[in-house]
Structures are given as C-alpha cells and as structure tokens.
Design a protein around this motif. Sequence first.
Motif, short mmCIF file in Angstrom:
data_model
loop_
_atom_site.label_atom_id
_atom_site.label_comp_id
_atom_site.label_asym_id
_atom_site.label_seq_id
_atom_site.Cartn_x
_atom_site.Cartn_y
_atom_site.Cartn_z
N UNK A 1 0.83 -1.21 0.00
CA UNK A 1 0.00 0.00 0.00
C UNK A 1 0.87 1.27 0.00
N UNK A 2 1.94 1.24 0.85
CA UNK A 2 2.83 2.40 0.90
C UNK A 2 3.50 2.63 -0.45
N UNK A 3 3.94 1.52 -1.10
CA UNK A 3 4.59 1.64 -2.40
C UNK A 3 3.64 2.28 -3.42
N UNK A 4 2.39 1.82 -3.42
CA UNK A 4 1.42 2.40 -4.35
C UNK A 4 1.18 3.88 -4.04
N UNK A 5 1.09 4.20 -2.76
CA UNK A 5 0.86 5.60 -2.39
C UNK A 5 2.06 6.47 -2.77
N UNK B 1 1.97 9.46 -5.19
CA UNK B 1 2.44 10.78 -4.76
C UNK B 1 3.51 11.32 -5.68
N UNK B 2 4.43 10.43 -6.14
CA UNK B 2 5.47 10.87 -7.06
C UNK B 2 4.86 11.37 -8.37
N UNK B 3 3.86 10.64 -8.89
CA UNK B 3 3.21 11.09 -10.12
C UNK B 3 2.49 12.43 -9.90
N UNK B 4 1.85 12.55 -8.74
CA UNK B 4 1.16 13.81 -8.45
C UNK B 4 2.14 14.98 -8.38
N UNK B 5 3.27 14.76 -7.70
CA UNK B 5 4.27 15.83 -7.58
C UNK B 5 4.87 16.17 -8.93
#
Length: 481
Positions: A228-232, A236-240
């Motif tokens: 779950x953390x990896x997906x988040x 988050x990286x894509x969002x940033x």
Amino acid sequence: EWSARVTVLAGPEGLRVHSCKLARSPFAAPEEVDSPLGAFAVGQRVEVMQEDEGYEGAWFVAEVLELQKEAVRVMYPAFAAEEGSDAKLEDTVQLRRLRPMPPPPAPAFSGSLSAGAPLEMLFEDGWWQAVLTASETAEDGKAVLVVQTVYHNQTHRIAPGEVRPCLLWHWRCDRWERAWTLGALDTHYAMLLDDEDRRVHGMDVREKKALELQARRAAKQEEVEGKRRLKEEEKEARRRAKEAEERARREAREAAEEERKRKRDDDAADRQRQKAEAQAQAWRAALARKGLRVGAQVEAPLPPEAAAAADGCGGEGLGTVGWWYSGTLVEVVDAASVVVAFRLDDEMPAAARNAAAAAGGELRVVLMAELLRPQPPPPPDDFASQLAQGVALELRRDGGWVEVEALEVRGKAAPPPATEPPRGLSAGGRVRIAKPDSDRDGAEGSVEAVSSNGWVTVAFEGEERRNFREGDLRPVLGEGE
C-alpha cells in the motif's frame, strides 16, 4: 444483599456445583473468562488484599497504573512512598489479590448482625476481616460493636457505621456474594489460587501459539502495508511530477506575460518620453521666439510667498506684479510654466532673501511663462536728457525694478561722459564688501560681471552670487599695485 439465611431440605438429584466454581461460567463467553484482567482499566479505583505480615487479609483502596499479564501496577493513596514524602506508594500485585470497589452495605446491615458473624471493619484506612463478639450500648446511649480481628485476635470497639459484610467477588460472572462463615473466605481464596495456577501453567503454550499467530498476522499486515505504501508513494510521485510540470508551464506563461507587459510598458514609456520631449522642444521653441531660452538672463516678478515688498506694492496673492527681478531661466516645465532661479540681492525683500539662503543662496520658483521677459538692454548714454513729464520709467527699488511714471523733471543733466569702470571692478578682479547693513560686510569675492547701470555681480565661495552697487565695493590690490 442477603438479609437472612433460608434452610431447605434437598436430595442429591436437586444439587449441582456452584456455577462460579466451574472452570468457565455457562453465562459468560469464553473470551471473557480466561482472566479477570479484562475487568480492570488504567485509572480505575480498586481494592487490593494485603498478604504482608501485620496486614494479612486487609483490603486497601488503590488506583490502577498499568495492566500486565498476570499482575497490575497500582498506587496506594493512603501510603507514602517514604516517610515525610508527598509521593505515594506504588506496588505490583497479582490478579488474585485485586477486586473492583464492592457495593455499599445495606442500611440495616449492622442491625442484622449476630455474635460470630464475619464482617470487615474500617481501621487505619483499610478494611480488616473480623468477627462480631458482642453488641453494647455506650454511656451516651449509642450502639457499639465489639469485634475481634481474624488474623491478629485483637479486640476493637467500633461504631455500627464502620463495618460492612465480607463480600466475595466471582470474576467469571462478575457477581458479588456475601460470606456467611470464615470457611467461605478460605474456600474462595483457595479457588483464586487455583485459578492463578492454571492460568500461569497453561499460559506458556497458549502464549506461544498466540505469539506465532500474531507474528504471522503482523508479517501479512506488513506485506500488505508495504504494498500500500509503495502504491501511495508512486501515486504521490506522479502527483508531484504533474504539479511540477504544471507549475513550470504556469511560470513560463507568467514570465512570457511579464515580458510582454514589460515591453508594452517600455514602449509606452518611450512614446511618453518622445511625446514629452517633443512637447518640451515645442515649448522651448515657442519661448525662444519670445527671446526666452534655457540659460538666458530674464526678469520676472517674485512669487507671493517671497514678495514682501517694502512699500507694499503688488496686490494680495499677486506677488510683485509690476516689479522685475533678475534671474536665470533654468527649466521649461510645460507650455505655460517655467523654473526661474533668482539671484540673491541684499536689497531684495527679507522673505526672498531668507528663502534663497535656505535653498543655498539661490531662489528657484515655478512661474507662468507669460510673466517673464528677456533682460532689457542698458539705457542709452543720453537717457537723462530724454526724461520728460509723463514718461513711463522703471525705478530701482528693493533689489528690483518697479514700473513708475515721471511726474516732474527738475533740470536736465548733461549726458554723462563715457567712463571706464573703477580700477579693480573689472570681471575677475577681487573686491571687499563695504556695506555695514549687509551680512557680507567685510567679505571678499570675485567680480563676475559689471553692468552699465552701476550694478556689479560678485561671486563668493560655495557658488553664492550677489549684486552690489559699485560704491559698496573696494578693490583688493595685490603687491606692487
């Protein structure tokens, strides 16, 4: 509370083991009867049975500080940690010694007691197991109970309000039962010891299995949590990255818009400067056609705030209209306004002298261009012979020239012979001021210009210039002159 005993006859077929003595109560769920630990919580007020010598069987109030596997950390409000200290005593006690706060006794409890009945008496902040031996009446008519402690065989006389029944807490079914005999107390305590022994010895296997199950669950949970953390993190990286890209595009648009705006402002400023310069050139050309150029010597009236003329000439708010003072045209403001710098003259009005002194020896004012005129030429040599009644003239007064009319001419002077300026008063010569009423009396300066009408312009240190009459100056001669 039970207030009386009931005696019945029953055969073996009508009897069975008490439900609270079973390994599990038939009225409680299995997970609720493994241990009495679930009946307690941090911060709860409880009673703790003492087993130390001198306190055997006594119950003292305590507060739960920490729950452990088979023990509880408590704090006693009635005991200090050390003598003379405000800190309270803390201790770790086994679960079998712990019980919740018992319910209060019935109002008629003390009156129902008979000799030999077990009870608990309040003594030194604790409840001690005792047996009633007698009931007495004191001299004041109040009832007194005579009791004897179970473990110490000490006799006490106490008030009826300081006793309560001996209660047994059955933790499996969370029920209170009154102990009618001392044997019931011993049986209950033995049952608590047996429960503790079975919990302790059976806990190793159960705890090991529970720990293994907990470890497997924790590993599975960690794996799921890691995914779950990896997906988040990826999300988050894509969002940033998307935000950074949008921010870069926005900053590029803002920079381009700012550059366009700056260019428009520069172009507008250039057009405005060109327009202003063209207007200034047109204004200067218009003034030049009138004989007025920047740097030219002109004459103009003083402004109202600097025009306190000695004779009160000039209307209110008009300054010295009709009076002419020498100055230099230094700037063209617009088509109708110019800046004139008036030369400081000791004969000028005091307000003008003060304003010029405050400005460094030169009074600069903005005037309407229509009030200026070029500096007039000097009068001709035969000017005196041309004077006649009714002739318009200009009179030297208060450092300026005021327009007057000749009312009478008394005799005509012969034309003055052409003379050279007194020696030492030529341009560049050094002179000393000899005018007692001037603040420059005794000062030395250099002659800048000598006019044909008897006025001399003297320059002092600090670029200050003033006009004096020839009679107020004395040449400074060098050696051998």
